[in-house]
Design an enzyme around this catalytic site. Structure first.
Site, PDB file in Angstrom:
ATOM      1  N   LYS A 169      -7.886  10.557  -1.928  1.00 12.75           N
ATOM      2  CA  LYS A 169      -8.179   9.129  -1.998  1.00 12.75           C
ATOM      3  C   LYS A 169      -7.051   8.420  -1.280  1.00 12.75           C
ATOM      4  CE  LYS A 169      -6.913   5.989  -4.234  1.00 12.75           C
ATOM      5  NZ  LYS A 169      -5.857   4.884  -4.075  1.00 12.75           N
TER       6      LYS A 169
ATOM      7  N   THR B 199      -5.317 -10.836  -7.705  1.00 13.60           N
ATOM      8  CA  THR B 199      -5.726 -12.108  -8.329  1.00 13.60           C
ATOM      9  C   THR B 199      -7.233 -12.271  -8.323  1.00 13.60           C
ATOM     10  OG1 THR B 199      -5.239 -13.097  -6.193  1.00 13.60           O
ATOM     11  CG2 THR B 199      -3.653 -13.416  -7.946  1.00 13.60           C
TER      12      THR B 199
ATOM     13  N   THR C 228       2.271  12.180  -0.204  1.00 17.57           N
ATOM     14  CA  THR C 228       1.209  11.437   0.465  1.00 17.57           C
ATOM     15  C   THR C 228       0.416  10.710  -0.605  1.00 17.57           C
ATOM     16  OG1 THR C 228      -0.716  11.539   1.879  1.00 17.57           O
ATOM     17  CG2 THR C 228      -0.415  13.363   0.391  1.00 17.57           C
TER      18      THR C 228
ATOM     19  N   ASN D 201      -5.993  -7.387   1.078  1.00 17.50           N
ATOM     20  CA  ASN D 201      -4.641  -7.362   0.517  1.00 17.50           C
ATOM     21  C   ASN D 201      -4.110  -8.720   0.112  1.00 17.50           C
ATOM     22  OD1 ASN D 201      -3.845  -4.557   0.342  1.00 17.50           O
ATOM     23  ND2 ASN D 201      -4.413  -4.586   2.511  1.00 17.50           N
TER      24      ASN D 201
ATOM     25  N   GLU E 164      -7.991   0.426   4.876  1.00 20.72           N
ATOM     26  CA  GLU E 164      -8.499  -0.863   4.409  1.00 20.72           C
ATOM     27  C   GLU E 164      -8.902  -1.750   5.587  1.00 20.72           C
ATOM     28  OE1 GLU E 164      -6.300  -1.123   0.070  1.00 20.72           O
ATOM     29  OE2 GLU E 164      -5.335  -2.052   1.800  1.00 20.72           O
TER      30      GLU E 164
ATOM     31  N   THR F 253     -10.056   3.940  -5.192  1.00 19.14           N
ATOM     32  CA  THR F 253      -9.814   2.527  -5.571  1.00 19.14           C
ATOM     33  C   THR F 253     -10.463   1.636  -4.503  1.00 19.14           C
ATOM     34  OG1 THR F 253      -7.605   2.557  -4.557  1.00 19.14           O
ATOM     35  CG2 THR F 253      -7.724   2.949  -6.925  1.00 19.14           C
TER      36      THR F 253
END
Lengths: 400, 400
Positions: free
Chosen positions: B175, B400, B186, B395, B272, B149
């Site tokens: 992933k 949106t 996990t 994040n 991230e 993702t």
């Protein structure tokens, strides 16, 4: 200086502060809070094993009555070894000498960078300057600013309460903006009252008040090495000593709790980089402990906090945090409201207007998250702030 | 597609993927992993009470042998109520029909936004396309990308190990980039082996391997609703069945643990917004549990992670996190090294060159933090990444 009028400072307390040269910025960094008479005192301190050199000193001095508190901002005096303990002791000794009291009647608070020894020569010279200028009620108002580090605004709160036949005041000040996830102690908070309260009852009331205020708040999930909340009651309002058995004690404890809660909300709202104060209300929990765990898990979630910063109604992250919080509930009975609108109910997404919620998140400085666990009658509240670019900037650049 | 050569895929496993239209980007989002013969299977799943609709289905299907796994990326199928359970069941049924096996032999993985129902019509049509195109070893290499993702890179690892008289392969893919703080399960990780291993022993080995890999890693402290690690052993390499009592089993478990550890490091490195992989090594702990708590507390600290992003040698935050971790130690015996340089030793700051450490933090993509608690002989490792502006950006903007 006109703040001293707005701030309802209890009778018999004075203060003062100066720039002792501890902060590189040259801002005021050394503060004194003094009671004209000895106080019944209660304190809560960080549970962090790695704690400030001032913490053991405070624990020891709280065994008796207390006259005053010295706070240095700039260096936290943590991880400073034997030299750090010596700085804390010399700070208390010098303040006691100037105040004309015993060394054991002085508490010391320290906040700032960890691992750097504060210059005790600067502290001693600074204390001479503060006492030389004279302590006053206006000076105490100035202390609410000079205890700050990365905070943007001072945090104060007060309540009037009639006890022992007298009108008394409970006044509190706090500092704290980052490294905020209080655990049994908290960031620096000083509560002053002119009520005559017994030491034992003050201590019990402070513990209960902290559980419903400072312990319900997080900025970044990091429990500080320097947390302390201290309450001093000097009895200067006159009247009989009250304790847990007294009729008025409930009113006193309610005032104390309200002051602590207000300070906790102010610390969360002034969290490093914050643009939003977030209040998480959990009800329908099996026990109060479950409710608090659930509320604190949501308040601590970096994903929830980033979404609030992005004005993003990504409520799935709230459900996720409730789910891993450790609180016991059945997801099929869970309901969630975000910014006053239902988004999830009885295990299914509710029909809701994402754009409207995004607009509400954008429009208000305060955001409310509500969850009903559907598992009982207990409830709790937690406060936090959003996670922003500025939090990262402030903490990427703090010491260098 | 040449990756299938570099990737050492075990015998008897094939795969394929397609763009089923679940991701708004149009990227590949539906994957199939299939074994040509039934596998001994073991799985670990999130402990989050709020979990994906596919998780109960997987738990049930793991009761028997397993042929394959379908993964949809885009929507996590969490908080989707009865409709979500129906989507998971229909996904397994359709894949079983196309693979010519029983519905109970198919596992389902889901990842993406919480609270949005995946379109089962798109999944069913996508499965027809995947099976229509034909499954292959090259197709399985493609699956390592189509399960992603917000990840930037696929994560794979493999080890060769000789057991039961045959050369066998343990291959894993994972992933995960955000909502990473595995708790008993996990993020998505699939381990495939052609070794012949008993179900019971595979299960025990997977649990121990996860404890030393996925459970030692955090990106943001949020335990996902969709975590799953599954290991499939199809025995296609031939040879006798091995189990915990076999001589070779230790070698198999070491290979499995090495694959899991490599995947965990890769997930942390691709956290991230990350610019740095951070490895936290704690030794001198009373117990392994203490060592792990201490390492994970440092790895989870937003303050430590922000400092690493800022290339700021603010080691006091490391001491702070160790102190509140819950691990038992005496701060006077604590030592800390940052980027290979001693900064704190025996309760006192060590002489160190801040500028040199800042330079080392700037120069390397990997940062090591080492702590010796001075309380015993146990040790542990944790992996994380730095906390950056991009974590907040990603994040704040996710749904949106």
């Amino acid at each position: 200086m006109t703040r001293s009028v707005q701030l309802r400072i209890p009778a018999g307390f004075v203060g003062g502060s100066t720039s002792a040269g501890l902060k590189p910025s040259g801002a005021r960094d050394l503060s004194v809070i003094l009671s004209e008479r000895p106080c019944a005192a209660a304190g809560l301190f960080t549970r962090n094993l790695v704690c400030g050199a001032n913490i053991p000193l405070c624990r020891e001095h709280l065994g008796g009555r207390v006259r005053g508190i010295v706070v240095n901002a700039g260096q936290a005096n943590v991880c400073t070894g034997d030299a750090g303990a010596e700085v804390a002791a010399r700070t208390a000794r010098k303040a006691a000498e100037l105040a004309g009291c015993r060394e054991t009647e002085i508490l010391v608070g320290s906040t700032g960078v960890i691992g750097v020894l504060p210059d005790v020569g600067k502290i001693e010279a600074g204390l001479e300057a503060v006492f030389g200028d004279g302590l006053s009620r206006a000076g105490l108002a100035g202390v609410t600013r000079s205890i700050l580090t990365t905070d943007l605004v001072p945090k104060t709160a007060s309540r009037r309460v009639r006890i022992g036949g007298r009108s008394t005041t409970v006044f509190g000040m706090a500092k704290g903006s980052g490294m905020i996830h209080p655990n049994m102690g908290t960031m620096l908070a000083y509560i002053l009252t002119d009520a005559a309260v017994s030491k034992r009852s003050l201590n019990a009331a402070l513990r209960r008040a902290a559980d419903r205020s400072f312990h319900c708040m997080t900025v970044d999930g990091d429990t500080s090495t320097s947390d302390m909340v201290v309450a001093l009651a000097n009895g200067a309002a006159g009247g009989d000593m009250v304790d847990g058995a007294s009729e008025d004690f409930e009113a006193f404890e309610a005032a104390l709790t309200a002051v602590c809660e207000s300070l906790a909300r102010q610390v969360a709202a002034d969290g490093e980089g914050a643009t939003r104060l977030v209040t998480v209300r959990v009800r329908g929990a099996k026990t109060e402990a479950d409710a608090r765990m659930a509320a604190m898990a949501v308040a601590r979630s970096s994903l929830v906090k980033s979404a609030i910063f992005g004005r993003d109604p990504n409520w799935g992250r709230i459900a996720c945090a409730l789910g891993y919080s450790g609180a016991r509930f059945d997801p099929a009975r869970l309901s969630i409201r975000l910014a006053g609108r239902g988004v999830f109910s009885g295990g299914q997404p509710s029909r809701h207007n994402r754009e409207e919620i995004a607009r509400r998140l954008a429009d208000k400085r305060e955001v409310t998250i509500e969850a009903d666990l559907g598992a009982g009658k207990a409830h709790a509240v937690a406060w936090t702030c959003d996670l922003t670019y500025d939090y990262v900037r402030i903490n990427a650049e703090y010491t260098t």
